[in-house]
Design a protein around this motif. Structure first.
Motif, PDB file in Angstrom:
ATOM      1  N   GLY A  19       0.847  -1.184   0.000  1.00  0.00           N
ATOM      2  CA  GLY A  19       0.000   0.000   0.000  1.00  0.00           C
ATOM      3  C   GLY A  19       0.882   1.232   0.000  1.00  0.00           C
ATOM      4  O   GLY A  19       2.109   1.162   0.090  1.00  0.00           O
ATOM      5  N   GLY A  20       0.294   2.379  -0.106  1.00  0.00           N
ATOM      6  CA  GLY A  20       1.069   3.602  -0.116  1.00  0.00           C
ATOM      7  C   GLY A  20       1.787   3.796  -1.440  1.00  0.00           C
ATOM      8  O   GLY A  20       1.347   3.302  -2.487  1.00  0.00           O
ATOM      9  N   ASP A  21       2.924   4.469  -1.401  1.00  0.00           N
ATOM     10  CA  ASP A  21       3.604   4.838  -2.632  1.00  0.00           C
ATOM     11  C   ASP A  21       5.115   4.610  -2.534  1.00  0.00           C
ATOM     12  O   ASP A  21       5.910   5.368  -3.080  1.00  0.00           O
ATOM     13  N   VAL A  22       5.499   3.548  -1.844  1.00  0.00           N
ATOM     14  CA  VAL A  22       6.911   3.190  -1.702  1.00  0.00           C
ATOM     15  C   VAL A  22       7.104   1.746  -2.177  1.00  0.00           C
ATOM     16  O   VAL A  22       6.448   0.846  -1.663  1.00  0.00           O
ATOM     17  N   PRO A  23       7.972   1.535  -3.155  1.00  0.00           N
ATOM     18  CA  PRO A  23       8.762   2.521  -3.902  1.00  0.00           C
ATOM     19  C   PRO A  23       7.901   3.271  -4.914  1.00  0.00           C
ATOM     20  O   PRO A  23       6.901   2.743  -5.399  1.00  0.00           O
ATOM     21  N   ASN A  24       8.311   4.476  -5.219  1.00  0.00           N
ATOM     22  CA  ASN A  24       7.570   5.324  -6.138  1.00  0.00           C
ATOM     23  C   ASN A  24       7.921   4.963  -7.579  1.00  0.00           C
ATOM     24  O   ASN A  24       9.085   5.010  -7.975  1.00  0.00           O
ATOM     25  N   VAL A  25       6.921   4.609  -8.350  1.00  0.00           N
ATOM     26  CA  VAL A  25       7.132   4.133  -9.719  1.00  0.00           C
ATOM     27  C   VAL A  25       7.725   5.217 -10.613  1.00  0.00           C
ATOM     28  O   VAL A  25       8.640   4.950 -11.403  1.00  0.00           O
ATOM     29  N   VAL A  26       7.215   6.423 -10.514  1.00  0.00           N
ATOM     30  CA  VAL A  26       7.711   7.507 -11.356  1.00  0.00           C
ATOM     31  C   VAL A  26       9.166   7.822 -11.030  1.00  0.00           C
ATOM     32  O   VAL A  26       9.997   8.007 -11.930  1.00  0.00           O
ATOM     33  N   LYS A  27       9.506   7.874  -9.758  1.00  0.00           N
ATOM     34  CA  LYS A  27      10.892   8.146  -9.370  1.00  0.00           C
ATOM     35  C   LYS A  27      11.818   7.047  -9.900  1.00  0.00           C
ATOM     36  O   LYS A  27      12.925   7.330 -10.381  1.00  0.00           O
ATOM     37  N   PHE A  28      11.372   5.802  -9.812  1.00  0.00           N
ATOM     38  CA  PHE A  28      12.217   4.709 -10.295  1.00  0.00           C
ATOM     39  C   PHE A  28      12.442   4.829 -11.799  1.00  0.00           C
ATOM     40  O   PHE A  28      13.551   4.607 -12.287  1.00  0.00           O
ATOM     41  N   ALA A  29      11.398   5.187 -12.530  1.00  0.00           N
ATOM     42  CA  ALA A  29      11.544   5.383 -13.975  1.00  0.00           C
ATOM     43  C   ALA A  29      12.539   6.490 -14.279  1.00  0.00           C
ATOM     44  O   ALA A  29      13.370   6.373 -15.190  1.00  0.00           O
ATOM     45  N   LYS A  30      12.472   7.570 -13.523  1.00  0.00           N
ATOM     46  CA  LYS A  30      13.422   8.671 -13.717  1.00  0.00           C
ATOM     47  C   LYS A  30      14.841   8.220 -13.394  1.00  0.00           C
ATOM     48  O   LYS A  30      15.800   8.575 -14.097  1.00  0.00           O
ATOM     49  N   ASP A  31      14.970   7.408 -12.356  1.00  0.00           N
ATOM     50  CA  ASP A  31      16.297   6.942 -11.952  1.00  0.00           C
ATOM     51  C   ASP A  31      16.914   6.011 -12.994  1.00  0.00           C
ATOM     52  O   ASP A  31      18.099   6.150 -13.312  1.00  0.00           O
ATOM     53  N   VAL A  32      16.138   5.059 -13.523  1.00  0.00           N
ATOM     54  CA  VAL A  32      16.740   4.123 -14.482  1.00  0.00           C
ATOM     55  C   VAL A  32      17.187   4.855 -15.744  1.00  0.00           C
ATOM     56  O   VAL A  32      18.201   4.484 -16.353  1.00  0.00           O
ATOM     57  N   GLN A  33      16.472   5.894 -16.116  1.00  0.00           N
ATOM     58  CA  GLN A  33      16.916   6.695 -17.256  1.00  0.00           C
ATOM     59  C   GLN A  33      18.206   7.446 -16.910  1.00  0.00           C
ATOM     60  O   GLN A  33      19.133   7.526 -17.717  1.00  0.00           O
ATOM     61  N   ARG A  34      18.275   7.972 -15.709  1.00  0.00           N
ATOM     62  CA  ARG A  34      19.479   8.673 -15.260  1.00  0.00           C
ATOM     63  C   ARG A  34      20.676   7.728 -15.205  1.00  0.00           C
ATOM     64  O   ARG A  34      21.820   8.135 -15.470  1.00  0.00           O
ATOM     65  N   PHE A  35      20.407   6.458 -14.916  1.00  0.00           N
ATOM     66  CA  PHE A  35      21.475   5.465 -14.841  1.00  0.00           C
ATOM     67  C   PHE A  35      21.887   4.942 -16.220  1.00  0.00           C
ATOM     68  O   PHE A  35      22.809   4.146 -16.315  1.00  0.00           O
ATOM     69  N   GLY A  36      21.175   5.369 -17.283  1.00  0.00           N
ATOM     70  CA  GLY A  36      21.584   4.990 -18.631  1.00  0.00           C
ATOM     71  C   GLY A  36      20.598   4.182 -19.435  1.00  0.00           C
ATOM     72  O   GLY A  36      20.831   3.934 -20.621  1.00  0.00           O
ATOM     73  N   ALA A  37      19.495   3.745 -18.833  1.00  0.00           N
ATOM     74  CA  ALA A  37      18.494   2.991 -19.596  1.00  0.00           C
ATOM     75  C   ALA A  37      17.951   3.859 -20.726  1.00  0.00           C
ATOM     76  O   ALA A  37      17.751   5.063 -20.561  1.00  0.00           O
ATOM     77  N   GLU A  38      17.718   3.224 -21.859  1.00  0.00           N
ATOM     78  CA  GLU A  38      17.303   3.959 -23.057  1.00  0.00           C
ATOM     79  C   GLU A  38      15.807   3.858 -23.320  1.00  0.00           C
ATOM     80  O   GLU A  38      15.320   4.278 -24.369  1.00  0.00           O
ATOM     81  N   GLY A  39      15.094   3.311 -22.360  1.00  0.00           N
ATOM     82  CA  GLY A  39      13.653   3.224 -22.473  1.00  0.00           C
ATOM     83  C   GLY A  39      13.038   2.716 -21.183  1.00  0.00           C
ATOM     84  O   GLY A  39      13.720   2.138 -20.324  1.00  0.00           O
ATOM     85  N   VAL A  40      11.743   2.950 -21.033  1.00  0.00           N
ATOM     86  CA  VAL A  40      10.963   2.458 -19.897  1.00  0.00           C
ATOM     87  C   VAL A  40       9.756   1.712 -20.453  1.00  0.00           C
ATOM     88  O   VAL A  40       9.044   2.236 -21.326  1.00  0.00           O
ATOM     89  N   THR A  41       9.555   0.505 -19.956  1.00  0.00           N
ATOM     90  CA  THR A  41       8.427  -0.326 -20.380  1.00  0.00           C
ATOM     91  C   THR A  41       7.487  -0.567 -19.207  1.00  0.00           C
ATOM     92  O   THR A  41       7.941  -0.800 -18.084  1.00  0.00           O
ATOM     93  N   ILE A  42       6.191  -0.500 -19.482  1.00  0.00           N
ATOM     94  CA  ILE A  42       5.185  -0.909 -18.497  1.00  0.00           C
ATOM     95  C   ILE A  42       4.186  -1.832 -19.185  1.00  0.00           C
ATOM     96  O   ILE A  42       4.024  -1.794 -20.398  1.00  0.00           O
ATOM     97  N   HIS A  43       3.553  -2.660 -18.386  1.00  0.00           N
ATOM     98  CA  HIS A  43       2.577  -3.609 -18.921  1.00  0.00           C
ATOM     99  C   HIS A  43       1.367  -3.630 -17.984  1.00  0.00           C
ATOM    100  O   HIS A  43       1.226  -4.505 -17.135  1.00  0.00           O
TER     101      HIS A  43
END
Length: 237
Positions: A19-43
């Motif tokens: 429940g709640g918002d931890v871990p935060n999905v949007v923050k994680f998406a921003k982080d993986v891009q900052r770490f070098g990922a070239e795309g974000v996928t969701i399903h």
């Protein structure tokens, strides 16, 4: 170069389990891009048991790399994709109760349906991809349906590779060669990992993108997210 798109469904699963918002999905998406990922996928799935439809909308303004939304094109999914307008939509024939994706499209049987859905997405400026098994007739069917790309369903390869059998790559090589001949872009995903990704990449001509979630997140528990993303990028290059 093959792009790495990180599937963040597992982050949403972890969030939802408490429940709640931890871990935060949007923050994680921003982080993986900052770490070098070239795309974000969701399903997102109809029951929203991990990624929610609202997550898809919230991510739109934060994904500045490739934004890929996967799913079965039921009415609610089509409406979501048309409202969000990601870079790419990947059509996956999930059953409602499927734990995870477990088969590609029979593009011959479902040609009419796929053709209509693909046309609607393309008219809205969204690149389309069809999730397929390494079956040559189904790749030809994907071309006939008008898709821009295919995504090769790689579970069978990963299973054989884990058993020490590298011959399981052959249907994927044959499929990639046909796709190249037909002018289809090639993506791949499902059970790809640090263990098998380099071998797969080296053997698949014209591989444009891999979407990796479960293995990458599991590996990150031990090795760290930023480190794991860099390890994938090195293997893909």
């Amino acid at each position: 170069m093959t792009k790495l798109s990180v599937n963040i469904n597992k982050i949403a699963t972890l969030r939802n389990s408490r429940g709640g918002d931890v871990p935060n999905v949007v923050k994680f998406a921003k982080d993986v891009q900052r770490f070098g990922a070239e795309g974000v996928t969701i399903h997102p799935r109809p029951d929203e048991r991990h990624i929610r439809y609202q997550d898809a909308r919230d991510l739109k303004s934060e994904v500045y790399t490739e934004y890929n939304i996967e799913g079965n094109p039921i009415d609610s999914f089509v409406e979501l994709v048309l409202s969000v307008k990601p870079t790419q939509v990947t059509l996956v024939p999930d059953a409602v109760d499927a734990i995870t994706s477990n088969a590609g499209w029979n593009t011959i049987k479902h040609k009419g349906f796929l053709t209509d859905v693909i046309k609607e997405f393309q008219q809205n400026g969204i690149r389309t991809s069809i999730f397929v098994d390494p079956v040559l007739e189904h790749i030809e069917g994907a071309k006939a349906a008008g898709t821009d790309r295919i995504e090769l369903y790689t579970e069978a390869f990963a299973h054989q590779y884990n058993l020490g059998d590298t011959k399981g790559i052959k249907p994927y090589v044959d499929s990639a060669m046909l796709a190249n001949t037909l002018g289809l872009g090639i993506n791949a995903g499902h059970d790809l990992s640090l263990e098998n990704i380099e071998f797969f990449k080296k053997n698949i001509p014209g591989l444009l993108e891999v979407s990796i979630g479960h293995a990458l997140i599991a590996e990150s528990l031990y090795l760290g997210v930023e480190n794991v993303i860099q390890m994938y990028l090195r293997k893909l290059k």
